[in-house]
Design an enzyme around this catalytic site. Structure first.
Site, PDB file in Angstrom:
ATOM      1  N   GLU A 322      -8.805  -3.424  -3.801  1.00 54.26           N
ATOM      2  CA  GLU A 322      -7.732  -3.451  -2.802  1.00 54.26           C
ATOM      3  C   GLU A 322      -8.224  -2.973  -1.433  1.00 54.26           C
ATOM      4  O   GLU A 322      -7.552  -2.212  -0.735  1.00 54.26           O
ATOM      5  CB  GLU A 322      -6.545  -2.594  -3.254  1.00 54.26           C
ATOM      6  N   CYS A 406       4.797  -0.330  -4.172  1.00 49.95           N
ATOM      7  CA  CYS A 406       4.607   0.513  -2.985  1.00 49.95           C
ATOM      8  C   CYS A 406       5.012  -0.202  -1.695  1.00 49.95           C
ATOM      9  O   CYS A 406       5.478   0.431  -0.746  1.00 49.95           O
ATOM     10  CB  CYS A 406       3.169   0.986  -2.892  1.00 49.95           C
TER      11      CYS A 406
END
Length: 800
Positions: A322, A406
């Site tokens: 990520e 998130c």
């Protein structure tokens, strides 16, 4: 206590602070409560955030079990932790923060009551000494591997401090919005526990995921208690020093723990963690005057902007961690560009501007804001992207929610406070950074100014500013940002370049009279004694510009991108004869613009002529002229699954032609698990088994299992050969070539194995072919057994 003064402090602002901050940013943003966005582009999005996204996120936190996790910790319910991740508490904290910002702009008794209910649960979930972490307090069995045997014992992955940081930010926002101390009391109790537990001679571990530093700084600004600032600095200073301090092994580049922060000069690892850390470094540098911090930030920023920034402003080349890849590694289809990373990029660049006063930072902020960040939320406000790639082969659509959620909560708090980035001031200057309809109450030295903007930006480049004075001006400067794109500069590096020469330049008029101006650090500084009702007109040239990337960016060679104003554009198949991959846009193509008020809630589209490229069975390319349409990148994926591309071929060597029909063209492909199995028949040839630049299919997270893909033909077909190109991401992921595989065909209602004397190959970087006795069937199945602890995947198949 005056709420405006408090807000000045919390948002890195203010020449006056009740806690008497000794040092601060030399330039201070004007808080969003003093900037009233009236209508237009950002007003619409803020209203959608208030009326749709925030209520939706609250509901999803309840229905997915995130609130239940806290109720279990509070003793209000029993059972196992409901969700997958120990940081799921933050999804609640972030939406409380976003809702609090919304309350500051528009009171809502029902929303305020809902927050009170959530905060009451949070208070009951807090342990007596201030510790709050529902996964541990609720005695989760399934998360033991994440949370560690005791407090702070597994900070590399537990997210205990990450959770605390988001809670601190939310509690400060709630106090600012309501004057209630209910949440703030919880946060301060937790923060005091951190001060007691961490430091020299105590726990000497940094947060695994940075964020608590930002929350501690906000608590410092609110309370004036230096212990919170000192702890934020401590967490930053011990990163990369584990071996030196305690003998701890480094957590590596992923967590930016490979070097002390003042020695770091390249952006590496997880992009959100990095962005939050860089923002915190800037905060602490401003508040302590630590020049070594600023020097490190300068080096990292230059590395990002010259080698690691996507044209859309996104950060993160790979989904494997990520985060950032090597220099110039900017693939398009596999670009990660997490929405949270874009939000972090805005935070960081805003702080860099406050430190330096240079427009190049707002240029990156604006690029990210209008493109990579805005792509992460649907126009309707209830669908989300987690990654934001720059190319899709028709496999992407926004999600209603995520198991790791998130991004939605982060969007709620960001959009609610977007007006925070429009203006900034110091004792003698007003900085006009962003352009949107608004009315702002500003104070410059002793001058009280009401500045109003009227504009149709980003569709139109004309911005009218009305200056209203509450008393006679003693003279101050209004600094108008002249965006880099209006000065023939994409970004402040050679990573991207415009290839079209500008046809006009920016014009500035005062009270109808055009003035001469100089651009310094990205701003046209207008210094004068202002009069009440003075009018400034800023006219930015809104030309369609072609962009090329640095030749070191392999994915963009032979391709161009389009930009108009701050908006990066993309092509979607739905507008271009069904495909984006095969478009060839030559350099002499004339491009026009047209505002379509009924398309995608109103967008300016780019139109022209291009070529659609096809390949015959003999690999002879043919070009057919066709209409060309491009839309703003943020608006893609609103009209069903369709191909999309930001970087468009302008060289025949890189165009991906369409091929004629074959046995797989009209077949239906399904799989035992996984998404988009149809990509295995897209006829896009991978460079190798780890190639992420083209679509691939995998069965992850199913590991060590028997899986299959099934191909159903429209008619009976005679088949005698299957070729499989395996997907294998050794080194960055958990997909491997299978341990074995077989081919079956359907006879009646039974599956039978094909007869072959060939070996079923499991080699990487090539087609593995198996020839068998011809079968006549309407259905074929490829069954694999994946290796223990790994999933299987397929890049491409061929059938003969």
């Amino acid at each position: 206590m005056n709420k405006i003064i408090l807000l000045l402090m919390i948002l890195n602002i203010g020449s006056q602070t009740v806690c008497q901050v000794k040092k601060d940013y030399p330039i201070q943003p004007v808080p969003f409560t003093q900037v009233h966005i009236t209508d237009g582009f950002w007003f619409d999005r803020m209203e959608t955030n208030r009326t749709v996204t925030i209520p939706y996120a609250i509901k999803m936190n309840e229905t997915t079990g995130r609130v239940t996790n806290l109720e279990i910790a509070a003793g209000l319910k029993t059972g196992e932790y409901c969700t997958r991740y120990p940081f799921d508490d933050t999804d609640i904290y972030k939406v409380i923060e976003g809702a609090s910002y919304s309350l500051m702009l528009k009171p809502d008794k029902e929303l305020e009551k809902k927050l009170d209910e959530l905060i009451d649960i949070i208070a009951k979930a807090q342990e007596p000494d201030g510790y709050i972490y529902s996964a541990r307090t609720g005695k989760s069995d399934k998360l033991k591997g994440w949370i560690g045997p005791e407090r702070w014992s597994n900070l590399q992955s537990s997210h205990e401090l990450y959770n605390a940081g988001h809670m601190f930010e939310a509690a400060v926002a709630h106090f600012m919005a309501t004057n209630k101390k209910s949440f703030l009391t919880i946060a301060l109790k937790c923060a005091d526990l951190l001060v007691k537990d961490f430091g020299p001679g105590k726990v000497q571990l940094p947060p695994g995921h940075q964020e608590v530093e930002l929350g501690l700084v906000k608590l410092y600004r609110l309370t004036g208690e230096e212990k919170y600032l000192n702890l934020a600095k401590y967490f930053l200073d011990i990163r990369g020093r584990g071996k030196e301090l305690t003998g701890r092994e480094s957590w590596g580049e992923y967590s930016q723990d490979h070097k002390p922060i003042i020695e770091q000069d390249e952006a590496v690892g997880h992009a959100v963690r990095a962005g939050y850390m860089y923002s915190a470094i800037a905060d602490v540098a401003a508040l302590t005057g630590d020049e070594s911090y600023i020097k490190a930030l300068d080096k990292i920023w230059n590395n990002v902007v010259s080698k690691k920034l996507y044209l859309t402003g996104g950060l993160g080349a790979t989904g494997s961690w990520e985060g950032f890849g090597p220099n110039y590694d900017l693939p398009n289809a596999s670009a990660y560009n997490e929405t949270c990373a874009s939000i972090a990029n805005v935070y960081w660049n805003h702080r860099m501007f406050l430190l330096k006063g240079e427009g190049k930072y707002i240029d990156i902020l604006e690029r990210t804001l209008y493109n990579a960040l805005l792509s992460g939320i649907s126009i309707s406000g209830d669908k989300f992207f987690y990654p934001n790639p720059l190319e899709s082969f028709g496999t992407h659509e926004r999600s209603a929610w995520f198991e790791c959620a998130c991004c939605p909560g982060n969007v709620t708090r960001f959009i609610a406070s977007v007006a925070n980035y429009i203006y900034a001031v110091n004792s003698k200057e007003i900085y006009v950074n962003l352009f949107t309809n608004n009315k702002a109450d500003l104070k410059v030295g002793n001058d009280e100014v009401v500045l109003s903007q009227t504009t149709n930006y980003p569709w139109d480049g004309k911005v009218v500013l009305n200056v209203n004075l509450k008393n006679q001006s003693k003279g101050f400067s209004i600094n108008l940002r002249i965006p880099g794109w209006a000065q023939d500069e994409v970004v402040a590096s050679d990573l991207y370049q415009f290839i079209d020469k500008p046809k006009s330049k920016t014009t500035i008029r005062i009270n109808g009279k055009q003035i001469d101006y100089n651009v310094e650090n990205g701003f046209a500084k207008i210094s004068r004694t202002w009069n009440d009702k003075d009018v400034i007109e800023l006219i930015l040239p809104m030309e369609v510009k072609r962009i090329v990337a640095n030749n070191n960016v392999e994915a963009d060679r032979g391709r161009i991108a389009l930009q108009r104003g701050p908006l990066v554009y993309c092509t979607e198949g739905i507008d271009n004869n069904g495909y984006a991959r095969n478009i060839l846009l030559t350099g002499d193509s004339k491009l026009n613009t047209d505002f379509q008020k009924n398309l995608l809630s109103g967008v300016e589209i780019i139109t022209g002529k291009a070529y659609g490229v096809k390949s015959s069975d003999k690999n002879i390319l043919t070009k057919e002229e066709q209409n060309f349409v491009a839309i703003p990148y943020y608006a893609w994926a609103h009209r069903g699954k369709t191909e999309m591309s930001v970087w468009i071929a302008n060289d025949e060597k890189v165009v991906r032609p369409l091929y004629g029909s074959d046995l797989l063209s009209n077949a239906q492909i399904t799989a035992s698990a996984g998404k988009n199995p149809e990509v295995i028949a897209d006829r896009l040839e991978p460079k190798n088994s780890i190639d992420h630049s083209l679509p691939f299919f995998h069965w992850w997270p199913n590991k060590g299992t028997a899986e299959s893909v099934q191909i159903d033909f429209q008619n009976l077909e005679e088949i005698s050969q299957v070729d499989v190109y395996w997907f294998d991401d050794t080194g960055i992921g958990e997909c491997r070539i299978p341990s074995s595989w077989k081919v079956f065909y359907k006879e009646g209602d039974k599956w039978r194995e094909v007869y072959t004397v060939d070996k079923y190959g499991v080699e990487k970087d090539k087609y593995n072919s198996v020839t068998f006795e011809t079968v006549r069937t309407k259905s074929l199945k490829i069954e694999i057994h994946s290796q223990p602890d790994f999933a299987g995947g397929i890049h491409e198949i061929k059938i003969k």
